[in-house]
Motif scaffolding. Structure first.
Motif, PDB file in Angstrom:
ATOM      1  N   PHE A  15     -24.570  -2.516  18.961  1.00  0.00           N
ATOM      2  CA  PHE A  15     -24.540  -3.618  19.917  1.00  0.00           C
ATOM      3  C   PHE A  15     -23.200  -3.604  20.623  1.00  0.00           C
ATOM      4  N   ASN A  16     -23.239  -3.518  21.947  1.00  0.00           N
ATOM      5  CA  ASN A  16     -22.028  -3.498  22.755  1.00  0.00           C
ATOM      6  C   ASN A  16     -21.961  -4.768  23.594  1.00  0.00           C
ATOM      7  N   PRO A  17     -21.169  -5.752  23.170  1.00  0.00           N
ATOM      8  CA  PRO A  17     -21.103  -7.033  23.888  1.00  0.00           C
ATOM      9  C   PRO A  17     -20.067  -7.041  25.012  1.00  0.00           C
ATOM     10  N   GLY A  18     -20.333  -6.313  26.051  1.00  0.00           N
ATOM     11  CA  GLY A  18     -19.483  -6.379  27.230  1.00  0.00           C
ATOM     12  C   GLY A  18     -18.157  -5.667  27.153  1.00  0.00           C
ATOM     13  N   HIS A  19     -18.007  -4.642  26.279  1.00  0.00           N
ATOM     14  CA  HIS A  19     -16.732  -3.927  26.193  1.00  0.00           C
ATOM     15  C   HIS A  19     -16.490  -3.029  27.403  1.00  0.00           C
ATOM     16  N   LEU A  20     -17.556  -2.611  28.072  1.00  0.00           N
ATOM     17  CA  LEU A  20     -17.410  -1.722  29.223  1.00  0.00           C
ATOM     18  C   LEU A  20     -17.444  -2.479  30.541  1.00  0.00           C
ATOM     19  N   LEU A  21     -18.338  -3.426  30.630  1.00  0.00           N
ATOM     20  CA  LEU A  21     -18.505  -4.177  31.869  1.00  0.00           C
ATOM     21  C   LEU A  21     -18.768  -5.635  31.520  1.00  0.00           C
ATOM     22  N   LYS A  22     -17.919  -6.515  32.026  1.00  0.00           N
ATOM     23  CA  LYS A  22     -18.058  -7.935  31.730  1.00  0.00           C
ATOM     24  C   LYS A  22     -19.437  -8.434  32.143  1.00  0.00           C
ATOM     25  N   GLY A  23     -20.075  -9.149  31.223  1.00  0.00           N
ATOM     26  CA  GLY A  23     -21.389  -9.708  31.504  1.00  0.00           C
ATOM     27  C   GLY A  23     -22.536  -8.779  31.174  1.00  0.00           C
ATOM     28  N   MET A  24     -22.240  -7.577  30.676  1.00  0.00           N
ATOM     29  CA  MET A  24     -23.269  -6.615  30.332  1.00  0.00           C
ATOM     30  C   MET A  24     -23.308  -6.403  28.824  1.00  0.00           C
ATOM     31  N   TYR A  25     -24.502  -6.473  28.241  1.00  0.00           N
ATOM     32  CA  TYR A  25     -24.696  -6.188  26.823  1.00  0.00           C
ATOM     33  C   TYR A  25     -25.585  -4.954  26.683  1.00  0.00           C
ATOM     34  N   GLY A  26     -25.366  -4.195  25.622  1.00  0.00           N
ATOM     35  CA  GLY A  26     -26.179  -3.008  25.374  1.00  0.00           C
ATOM     36  C   GLY A  26     -26.556  -2.872  23.921  1.00  0.00           C
ATOM     37  N   ILE A  27     -27.698  -2.256  23.673  1.00  0.00           N
ATOM     38  CA  ILE A  27     -28.198  -1.997  22.320  1.00  0.00           C
ATOM     39  C   ILE A  27     -28.585  -0.526  22.249  1.00  0.00           C
ATOM     40  N   GLY A  28     -28.244   0.148  21.138  1.00  0.00           N
ATOM     41  CA  GLY A  28     -28.537   1.570  21.009  1.00  0.00           C
ATOM     42  C   GLY A  28     -29.005   1.958  19.624  1.00  0.00           C
ATOM     43  N   VAL A  29     -29.837   3.009  19.564  1.00  0.00           N
ATOM     44  CA  VAL A  29     -30.369   3.542  18.306  1.00  0.00           C
ATOM     45  C   VAL A  29     -30.338   5.065  18.383  1.00  0.00           C
ATOM     46  N   ALA A  30     -29.955   5.710  17.291  1.00  0.00           N
ATOM     47  CA  ALA A  30     -29.795   7.168  17.266  1.00  0.00           C
ATOM     48  C   ALA A  30     -31.127   7.895  17.109  1.00  0.00           C
ATOM     49  N   ILE A  31     -31.154   9.120  17.642  1.00  0.00           N
ATOM     50  CA  ILE A  31     -32.256  10.064  17.483  1.00  0.00           C
ATOM     51  C   ILE A  31     -31.738  11.231  16.655  1.00  0.00           C
TER      52      ILE A  31
END
Length: 260
Positions: free
Chosen positions: A201-217
């Motif tokens: 879970f990336n709570p806006g570390h790259l771009l303010k106001g943007m959240y991201g979720i990731g899962v590995a393959i």
């Protein structure tokens, strides 16, 4: 009498192979247009000048490394690139994951991305935008960032074993200046949170106001890529995050199974 099979001889051979592969990995994430200076290659590999010179000479003779004429700048050789092209033809991860990206973008309405590892970096190689009017354009295809920076990149880093995580963190710490909210200690804590949570879970570390979720393959039990979804923070409340994470896990498991 010649020693052809002692543990010491075997250990020396394995160590030499690992050192040669490490040199190729380091060159693989250097700029393909500018190459890498001998001094930088030595600093990142940790090898002595004499040892590194011997490895480069051998790799060059076999076509895996090339040296710019009249300089001490090195590039990946055509033989290495040719092998990589043949491997990519056999296993086109982008083609395998495209249906998953389309389903994620359709079901969430947000931006779905595919990220792969390249040395110490994570590279976005595909993306699919959903139907939600407000688009989150955090990265384009080809965007390269240090491992751990971004949700898909963090999912990859957290999937490595502890030794590899520490190796990566040690070697990227000098490249985190463009990301003022991140440092090695913060990334280490985020890796622990990712493992406990089951997704990055990336709570806006790259771009303010943007959240991201990731899962590995995974491929052969090794993390090789990650699926992620990015959206405006207003669309990433706790309940919806869990829903998106579950969808990402299903798709990542499906891709992992298809890759074998």
């Amino acid at each position: 009498m010649e020693d052809n099979g002692t543990p010491r001889a075997s250990g020396d051979t394995v160590q030499s192979v690992r050192r040669a592969l490490e040199i190729l990995r380091i060159l693989s994430y250097s700029s393909s247009s500018s190459g890498m200076r001998f001094s930088d290659l030595q600093a990142q590999s940790g090898l002595s000048k004499g040892t590194l010179h011997r490895f480069l000479k051998t790799l060059s003779a076999e076509g895996f490394v090339e040296q710019a004429a009249g300089s001490r700048v090195y590039y990946l050789g055509l033989e290495f690139l040719s092998m990589g092209e043949r491997a990519s033809n056999r296993l086109d991860i982008q083609a395998v994951t495209r249906p998953a990206l389309e389903r994620l973008a359709h079901s969430t309405g947000d931006t779905a991305m595919l990220t792969i590892r390249s040395g110490l970096d994570a590279v976005c190689i595909d993306r699919k935008e959903g139907s939600f009017p407000v688009k989150v354009l955090t990265q384009n295809i080809g965007t390269r960032r240090p491992l751990g920076v971004g949700s898909g990149s963090l999912a990859l880093l957290a999937a490595f074993d502890d030794g590899e995580v520490e190796n990566v963190l040690r070697r990227i710490q000098g490249r985190l200046q463009p990301y003022p909210s991140l440092d090695v200690d913060k990334l280490r804590a985020m890796v622990a949170d990712t493992r406990e949570r089951g997704y990055a879970f990336n709570p806006g570390h790259l771009l303010k106001g943007m959240y991201g979720i990731g899962v590995a393959i995974y491929l052969a039990r090794q993390p090789v890529a990650a699926l992620s979804v990015a959206a405006h923070y207003g669309r990433m409340g706790p309940e919806r995050r869990r829903t998106i994470a579950a969808a990402l896990k299903r798709e990542a498991d499906g891709v992992t199974e298809e890759l074998g």
